[in-house]
Structure formats: structure tokens, C-alpha cells
Motif scaffolding. Structure first.
Motif, PDB file in Angstrom:
ATOM      1  N   GLU A   1      29.574  45.390  45.016  1.00 30.47           N
ATOM      2  CA  GLU A   1      29.152  44.004  44.735  1.00 30.47           C
ATOM      3  C   GLU A   1      30.337  43.143  44.277  1.00 30.47           C
ATOM      4  O   GLU A   1      30.264  41.914  44.327  1.00 30.47           O
ATOM      5  N   ARG A   2      31.443  43.807  43.880  1.00 33.62           N
ATOM      6  CA  ARG A   2      32.622  43.032  43.464  1.00 33.62           C
ATOM      7  C   ARG A   2      33.416  42.592  44.689  1.00 33.62           C
ATOM      8  O   ARG A   2      33.481  43.327  45.666  1.00 33.62           O
TER       9      ARG A   2
ATOM     10  N   ARG B   1      32.893  49.295  43.325  1.00 31.03           N
ATOM     11  CA  ARG B   1      31.674  48.516  43.082  1.00 31.03           C
ATOM     12  C   ARG B   1      31.517  47.519  44.225  1.00 31.03           C
ATOM     13  O   ARG B   1      32.136  46.453  44.224  1.00 31.03           O
TER      14      ARG B   1
END
Ligand SMILES: Cc1ncc(COP(=O)(O)O)c(C=O)c1O
Length: 493
Positions: free
Chosen positions: A118-119, A116
């Protein structure tokens, strides 16, 4: 609503070589119903299915069904089909069937989690998706798809054009390679797989810590493992290695010779030569994994076992870390004498791989896009690498060490023993910063106390956020451990 599937009945002609007759259908269905193999309310094949399968006329099939309806064995329901008649006292319960479950044993791997972006994943070894040449790859894919009929079949060894450009690139790095010695694989992982499954004597030595899924692969293929301890902050203890090798007699030693995963360690030329000397003395083959080459500038000029030790060294590399993870393209460089058995091992697993992907990569390299991409990525990743080292140098408390690989995607951060990684991980996760547990890379109790930092995955700003969070948590944890407090830190903005 979905239509109920019909039951499949196999009919045979009573007269050999003739078509199935109306009488055959009537007799055989009556027999199936009488025996209970066809149960009440089961739907029979539509007339046109019998016509199609048996090559009889629709009328023959229809007449057979009409006769069975007249006998009360079947019933016809409007727009639903023909069914085995239901007795007045209702449908007896059909037996509940439950096929036996397969009994499986498998590698000890957690279920994969999707990446992910965005993490803030501080240990991710992939390259930042923002840096990838998506548009150019799409363009190459489109042009490959536009070639009529060209990619209908596949070459089990891999797309010949791609093998050629791979060999050419290797030669430019000083590695002797012929296209006929290149096997294109689904990432390096398949290269490791086909080598491991082809080993006659399944005893494999690897570094400890090691790229964990390679170890799981060897174990899964029935190999006995020999861990060779590696400490990125010391030279390799070849006397200890030689002693272990002399005793366990591995047939293969698997090594990540540059920017080792997970430690970032790179073998010196003298160490590579020592390995070749041991290979000669003890008769083990070498499998060299060059996963991190070409990510930073200068990194392709590192010496390799293959260049120093000749064609018996098996060499693997892939495009996962520097181009596009989802391409799943890598390669194995072997020799004329090992090629056929290795290609056969690949064939039994997959017959061949996705030629369209191989052709797309070939197009991408041939157009010069790959070199242009690497030049761009080298500049950007060099900056990130140096930013990472600066952050660690300036920001980490004394007692924290880190490797300086100069290539690949990761740096190993090693912490004082007073700090336990698991609580650190938990505290960081609560702040939205994720580090991996390195335990799976070790054979037993880890002799290092740290984790990987993937500097290629995060922008310098996000890397700074992550490193700052680690540093702050280290101060808290060392105070909790009652150890001499680690100094608070200042990170330059
Ligand atoms: C050292 C090393 N070798 C090989 C692989 C396999 O990667 P791929 O199959 O994507 O080339 C990995 C994956 O992370 C790795 O870390």
C-alpha cells in the motif's frame, strides 16, 4: 496457569543390566539433595514420567517417593506434584544464571522491513502482487499435497522434474543445459552462496555498483573484493577492468549481464565477448546472474555469457521477480565437472530444499500456467515500462538522465550533482513516496547520483504520482542549491 517444569534427574541401576530399584531412586535422590544439586521447592518428575523413562512400575517409583517424604526430604502437594522439602527458614535464593552471549560478526545489513504494497515504494524491485497467479499456484499446491507419499524425501540437487523443465526452458532460449547440470536453490541467493563458499581462491570481482546483498555475501564468506566500475551511460571501460584484473587476479567475476541491478545496464554482445576473452586470458571464472530475464517481452532473447562462453560459465536465475517472491526458488546452471562440489556445498547448508515447493512449481510449469502467466505479465509490464519512460522523458527536468533497460524490473534515474539524494529522500518520504538510498550498491563514494525506479511494482497511476512528486521536489531542491533552476515540468495525464 502453565505448570512448572520438573527437574530432570538421571538415575542408574546399582546392579548392571537390571532395572533401577526403589533403593536406587531413594539413594540417588538423597545424594542429589544433600549435595545441593536439587534445591528446596524444586519439582520432581511425576511418577508416570519415571515409569515411562526407566521402564519400572509406577508402584516402585511411588514407593521411593513415599519413603523420601517419610524421611522429610520430599513433600507431596495435592494435584501439584512432589517437591524437594522447603526448610523452616524458607527457600534460599537460587543463583541467577545468565548464559554467555554468542560473539557474532555479520554482514552490514539493516533489519529487513516488510514490503508494504500500500506504500508508494518507487524503488521496489518486486513485481506487483496484483499481477501474480495466486489461484493457479494454490491449485498446484493442493494437487501436490494430494499425492500420497510422493514427496516424503528430497533430492539434494533439487526436484528432478523441475530440473528437467528448467533445462528445457533454457535450451529454448539457446542456452545448452542438461537437467543434471541444474541445481535448484532457495532463490538465486543460495546459488550465489554455494558458488562463493566453494571457491578455492576467494578473490571476487563485481560491478560497482553491484547488487548489494551479493557483495555482502561474498564479504561474509571471506572473499576479497575487486570493484569494476560500471556507468550505465557509457560503454564498459575494458582497458581499466583488464588492468585491475591483471593486478588483483580474481578467481571469479560476478556479473549481472542483462538489466543490471541497480543500473539497468545490459552488456552488448561485443562486451560479452570481450569478457570471455578476458576470462580466457586471466583465468577467472564467470558467474552470470540473469535476475531480470523474462519479465518483459523479448527479454529472454538477450545474449548470455553462458550461451556464448560454454559450460564453464556458472549461470543463475530465479522465479522471485517474475512469479512469486515467497516461493524462494531459483537455480544454478553448472556443468558436469562442477556439479558435485556445488551440490555438496548446498547439502552442508540445508541438506536439501523444500521439495513440496519445488513440486508445486514443477506442476505450475508443466500445466502451461507459467507460459500463460509470462505472456500476460509481459503485456502488462511492457505497458508499465513504456509508461515509465514516457513519464521520465516528459516529466523530468533537463539534466536528469535515466537508463532504458528494456527488461528487468528497474530503471536507473540519475540526477545532476547539484541535487543531494538524502534530502530528496526525506522530502519525498514526507509526501508518502519512498525511494531507496543507492549507497549500499557502491563500494565507496558513489560515482552515480541517483536511485532505482521499480516500474514493475507500481500501477501506471501510482508510478505517475511517484514520478510527479520526484520531479516537483527536484525543482525545489535545485532552487535551494542555488543552481541554475531546473525547469518546472509538465506531466501528461
Ligand atoms: C541481481 C540479483 N540477484 C539475485 C538476487 C536474489 O534474489 P532471489 O534469491 O530472490 O532470487 C537479487 C535480489 O533482489 C538480485 O537483485
Amino acid at each position: 496457569m502453565a505448570r512448572e517444569p520438573y527437574v530432570s534427574v538421571n538415575f542408574s541401576a546399582s546392579q548392571p543390566g537390571r532395572r533401577v530399584s526403589q533403593k536406587d531412586i531413594v539413594e540417588q535422590l538423597s545424594e542429589e539433595i544433600a549435595s545441593g544439586r536439587l534445591r528446596p521447592a524444586m519439582r520432581l518428575p511425576p511418577v508416570r514420567a519415571l515409569e515411562h523413562q526407566l521402564g519400572i512400575s509406577k508402584n516402585t517409583a511411588q514407593a521411593a517417593y513415599d519413603e523420601l517424604v517419610a524421611r522429610g526430604l520430599l513433600e507431596s502437594r495435592l494435584r501439584q506434584g512432589v517437591f524437594v522439602s522447603v526448610p523452616a527458614d524458607g527457600i534460599p535464593a537460587a543463583p541467577v544464571r545468565n548464559a554467555a552471549a554468542p560473539r557474532l560478526v555479520g554482514p552490514d545489513l539493516p533489519r529487513p522491513q516488510p514490503v508494504r504494497p500500500e506504500r508508494l515504494e518507487l524503488s521496489n524491485v518486486f513485481i506487483d502482487p496484483e499481477l501474480l497467479p495466486h489461484a493457479q499456484l494454490s491449485d498446484c499446491f493442493r494437487s501436490v499435497l494430494a499425492v500420497p507419499g510422493l514427496h516424503t524425501f528430497y533430492d539434494a540437487q533439487g526436484h528432478p522434474g523441475l530440473r528437467e523443465v528448467i533445462a528445457e526452458r533454457l535450451r529454448a532460449r539457446g542456452i545448452e543445459a542438461d537437467p543434471d547440470e541444474v541445481i535448484v536453490t532457495t532463490g538465486s541467493q543460495q546459488a550465489l552462496d554455494i558458488v562463493a563458499r566453494s571457491l578455492e581462491h576467494k578473490v571476487v570481482a563485481t560491478e560497482d555498483p553491484v547488487y548489494s546483498i551479493a557483495r555482502q555475501l561474498f564479504l561474509n564468506l571471506g572473499c576479497r573484493m575487486l570493484p569494476l566500475r560500471l556507468d550505465p551511460f557509457r560503454r564498459v571501460d575494458f582497458d581499466a577492468w583488464a588492468e585491475q584484473i591483471a593486478e588483483a587476479r580474481p578467481s571469479l567475476v560476478y556479473l549481472i549481464t542483462s538489466y543490471q541491478n541497480p543500473t539497468g545496464y545490459s552488456y552488448s554482445t561485443a562486451e560479452l565477448e570481450r569478457l570471455l576473452e578476458l576470462s580466457e586470458r586471466y583465468g577467472f571464472a564467470l558467474l552470470e546472474d540473469d535476475w531480470g530475464s523474462d519479465m518483459l517481452s523479448c527479454s529472454e532473447y538477450r545474449p548470455t555469457l553462458r550461451a556464448l562462453g560454454g559450460r564453464n560459465v556458472l549461470y543463475v536465475n530465479s522465479f522471485t521477480k517474475k512469479l512469486l517472491p515467497s516461493l524462494r526458488l531459483g537455480y544454478l546452471l553448472c556443468s558436469e565437472s562442477t556439479r558435485d562440489v556445488l551440490v555438496a556445498a548446498k547439502r552442508v547448508a540445508t541438506l536439501g530444499n523444500a521439495t513440496l515447493m519445488e513440486a508445486t512449481l514443477h506442476e505450475f510449469i508443466s500445466r502451461g500456467y507459467y507460459d500463460a502467466h509470462l505472456r500476460r505479465v509481459h503485456g502488462l509490464l511492457d505497458q508499465r515500462y513504456h509508461a515509465c519512460l514516457d513519464l521520465l522523458r516528459d516529466g523530468m527536468p533537463p539534466g536528469v538522465r535515466f537508463s532504458t533497460p528494456g527488461g528487468g524490473p528497474t530503471v536507473w534515474l540519475d540526477l545532476p550533482r547539484t541535487i543531494r539524494i538524502e534530502p530528496l529522500r526525506e522530502r519525498l518520504a514526507r509526501r508518502g513516496v519512498f525511494i531507496e538510498s543507492a549507497d549500499s550498491h557502491f563500494y565507496g563514494e558513489p560515482h552515480l547520483n541517483g536511485f532505482r525506479i521499480g516500474f514493475a511494482f507500481l500501477s501506471s497511476e501510482r508510478l505517475q504520482l511517484g514520478v510527479r512528486a520526484v520531479a516537483e521536489e527536484l525543482v525545489v531542491l535545485s532552487a535551494q542549491a542555488g543552481a541554475a533552476p531546473l525547469q518546472p515540468i509538465q506531466i501528461r495525464n
